[in-house]
Design a protein around this motif. Structure first.
Motif, mmCIF file in Angstrom:
data_model
loop_
_atom_site.group_PDB
_atom_site.id
_atom_site.type_symbol
_atom_site.label_atom_id
_atom_site.label_comp_id
_atom_site.label_asym_id
_atom_site.label_seq_id
_atom_site.Cartn_x
_atom_site.Cartn_y
_atom_site.Cartn_z
ATOM 1 N N ASP A 41 -7.526 4.403 0.474
ATOM 2 C CA ASP A 41 -6.592 3.488 1.110
ATOM 3 C C ASP A 41 -7.420 2.327 1.670
ATOM 4 O O ASP A 41 -8.129 2.478 2.671
ATOM 5 N N HIS B 11 0.221 -8.555 2.485
ATOM 6 C CA HIS B 11 0.507 -9.191 3.778
ATOM 7 C C HIS B 11 -0.571 -8.943 4.821
ATOM 8 O O HIS B 11 -0.557 -9.570 5.878
ATOM 9 N N LYS B 12 -1.487 -8.016 4.538
ATOM 10 C CA LYS B 12 -2.596 -7.789 5.472
ATOM 11 C C LYS B 12 -3.825 -8.579 5.048
ATOM 12 O O LYS B 12 -4.887 -8.473 5.666
ATOM 13 N N GLN C 207 -6.997 -1.559 5.237
ATOM 14 C CA GLN C 207 -7.719 -2.197 6.355
ATOM 15 C C GLN C 207 -9.152 -2.558 5.958
ATOM 16 O O GLN C 207 -9.988 -2.812 6.820
ATOM 17 N N ASN D 28 -6.911 2.556 10.728
ATOM 18 C CA ASN D 28 -6.142 1.451 11.312
ATOM 19 C C ASN D 28 -5.992 1.590 12.820
ATOM 20 O O ASN D 28 -5.622 0.642 13.496
ATOM 21 N N HIS E 226 -3.152 6.851 8.083
ATOM 22 C CA HIS E 226 -1.857 6.215 8.367
ATOM 23 C C HIS E 226 -0.781 7.113 7.752
ATOM 24 O O HIS E 226 -1.023 7.776 6.737
ATOM 25 N N ALA F 283 0.831 -1.212 0.000
ATOM 26 C CA ALA F 283 0.000 0.000 0.000
ATOM 27 C C ALA F 283 0.864 1.261 0.000
ATOM 28 O O ALA F 283 0.587 2.223 -0.719
ATOM 29 N N THR F 284 1.930 1.229 0.802
ATOM 30 C CA THR F 284 2.808 2.407 0.891
ATOM 31 C C THR F 284 3.380 2.765 -0.472
ATOM 32 O O THR F 284 3.352 3.921 -0.900
ATOM 33 N N SER G 140 -2.339 -3.879 0.584
ATOM 34 C CA SER G 140 -1.126 -4.704 0.752
ATOM 35 C C SER G 140 -1.485 -6.189 0.839
ATOM 36 O O SER G 140 -2.460 -6.547 1.512
HETATM 37 N N1 PLP Z 1 -2.700 2.306 5.192
HETATM 38 C C1 PLP Z 1 -3.236 1.780 6.297
HETATM 39 C C2 PLP Z 1 -4.622 2.176 6.706
HETATM 40 C C3 PLP Z 1 -2.509 0.870 7.059
HETATM 41 O O1 PLP Z 1 -3.042 0.334 8.163
HETATM 42 C C4 PLP Z 1 -1.201 0.523 6.642
HETATM 43 C C5 PLP Z 1 -0.393 -0.397 7.451
HETATM 44 O O2 PLP Z 1 -0.636 -0.633 8.616
HETATM 45 C C6 PLP Z 1 -0.706 1.096 5.470
HETATM 46 C C7 PLP Z 1 -1.470 1.986 4.773
HETATM 47 C C8 PLP Z 1 0.666 0.757 4.968
HETATM 48 O O3 PLP Z 1 0.714 -0.582 4.587
HETATM 49 P P1 PLP Z 1 2.124 -1.245 4.190
HETATM 50 O O4 PLP Z 1 3.042 -0.987 5.323
HETATM 51 O O5 PLP Z 1 1.772 -2.690 4.006
HETATM 52 O O6 PLP Z 1 2.548 -0.601 2.921
#
Ligand code: PLP
Length: 406
Positions: A200, A225-226, A203, A175, A123, A94-95, A223
């Protein structure tokens, strides 16, 4: 059909683990979920059976890898109901997806004096890339606030929008607070002014049905991994009308059409945004995670997790001196709280010694902490493999630690 919890739990080897000689309870799923055997098997299969660099080779193994990677693009397209497969771009998470849009959309569409709107509950991943863009382009970041219950004050959006607003970027679920935002309303308001919206979904997508056409969003990020998939892989959905006008983010192999020392022309979407060898193992693992979610049924996941969350709330309310952060009508996935004056790190550390993993701290959302004038919270976040029994053990542990530290 409902979730067959004992079968599901057997699919996740880490759930069978003990820590400090205690059965392990994992309530940090918002940080990262565990992966089922099916995902582990998919990743192993790649290295055992058809490892090859996709999209490049004429040989059998390369072609096999390409076929599998492209099949996952179709799976992601289906998962979020995107109109076209070219609108799905593989990233590292996601980042990276947000950074891609902030950089590339920013290069094409943001100029000095322009404005970008994010919410107060983002986030850091959905704040910092926009700040960096604002710095680069001398643009301005505006913030849509939330109230003390965690409700996003959408009624203030109209007043924040000006003829300089170029994009709105907002999370579907906080989050920290688990608040579900009225993103459809946000999109409708923004679109009345022809302003695109990035959602985004980091979550959201693992907990709820996702339909980008119904929502009408211009970009969506999440992402792997979530959502029970591997680390190092994520997705960006973008409407082709934007992606086609945006310059590449990274340069390198595969994103080009023709390279000479005088000039390079670029590939079509999605490849224009996928420079270098993709994380093909992780992409294929993500495909197995999506299959797993389909097998359980996202509607069943939603029902089961809502029951879990409601149960956890009702039981936590019996803890003396508890204070919740995020108490709106629609909550999802996570519960954040503090007990009396107990420092969240102390609570987290004692819970850990009792075999219970929760997250403590600011959860990469410092503006949310600033809003409540606190340093951090204790966050329990749930997945479909958690149970009411685990919640009971957790509540007993919270009560025990509270009594000890009070
Ligand atoms: N956006 C939200 C709402 C998140 O909770 C997170 C990670 O906790 C991210 C973005 C970033 O995800 P990543 O670290 O997998 O890129």
């Amino acid at each position: 059909m409902s979730i067959n919890i004992s079968k599901v739990r057997n699919d996740f080897p880490l759930l069978q683990k003990e820590v400090y000689e205690k059965p392990y309870i994992y309530f940090d799923n918002a940080a990262t979920t565990y992966r089922p055997l099916q995902v582990l098997a998919a990743e192993e299969q790649i290295y055992r059976e058809f490892n090859g660099n996709p999209h490049r080779g004429a040989h059998y193994m390369s072609n096999q890898t390409t076929v599998h990677v492209e099949a996952v693009r179709d799976k992601v397209q289906q998962l979020i109901n995107a109109p076209a497969r070219e609108e799905i771009i593989f990233t590292r998470g996601a980042t990276e997806s947000i950074n891609l849009v902030a950089y590339s959309f920013g290069e094409a569409f943001i100029h000095e004096g322009d404005e970008i709107i994010v919410s107060e509950m983002e986030h850091h991943a959905n704040i910092v890339p926009w700040q960096m863009l604002c710095e680069r382009k001398k643009a301005k970041l505006k913030v849509l606030p939330f109230d003390n219950s965690g409700r996003l004050m959408v009624e203030e959006l109209e007043g924040l929008i000006s003829d300089k607003t170029r994009i709105v970027a907002v999370t579907m679920v906080s989050n920290v607070m688990g608040v579900v935002n009225p993103v459809k309303q946000i999109i409708e308001t923004a679109h009345q002014h022809n302003i695109p919206v990035l959602l985004d979904a980091a979550q959201w997508v693992q907990h709820h049905k996702t339909d980008v056409q119904e929502l009408g969003c211009d970009f969506m990020v999440f992402s792997g991994h979530k959502m029970y998939g591997p680390t190092g892989v994520g997705c960006l959905y973008g409407k082709s009308k934007w992606l086609e006008k945006m310059p590449p983010f990274l340069g390198g192999g595969e994103m080009i059409d023709k390279v000479t020392f005088d000039k390079t022309t670029f590939n079509t979407i999605p490849y224009k945004f996928e420079a270098g060898t993709p994380n093909f193992t992780q992409i294929i693992g993500l495909g197995a995670a999506i299959d797993y979610i389909h097998e359980l049924g996202i509607e069943n996941i939603e029902v089961y997790e809502k029951e879990l969350l409601d149960y956890a709330y009702s039981q936590l309310q019996t803890v003396q001196g508890i204070r919740f952060f995020g108490e709106t009508e629609k909550q999802s996935g996570v519960i954040s709280f503090l007990v009396g004056n107990i420092h969240p790190y102390d609570m987290g550390m004692f819970l850990d010694k009792m075999g219970i993993a929760v997250r403590t701290g600011h959860h990469c959302a410092e503006p949310v902490m600033d809003h409540f004038a606190i340093h951090g919270t204790i966050r329990a976040s749930f997945a479909f493999y958690n149970t009411n029994n685990e919640i009971d053990t957790f509540i007993q542990a919270v009560k025990k630690v509270s009594a000890m530290l009070a």
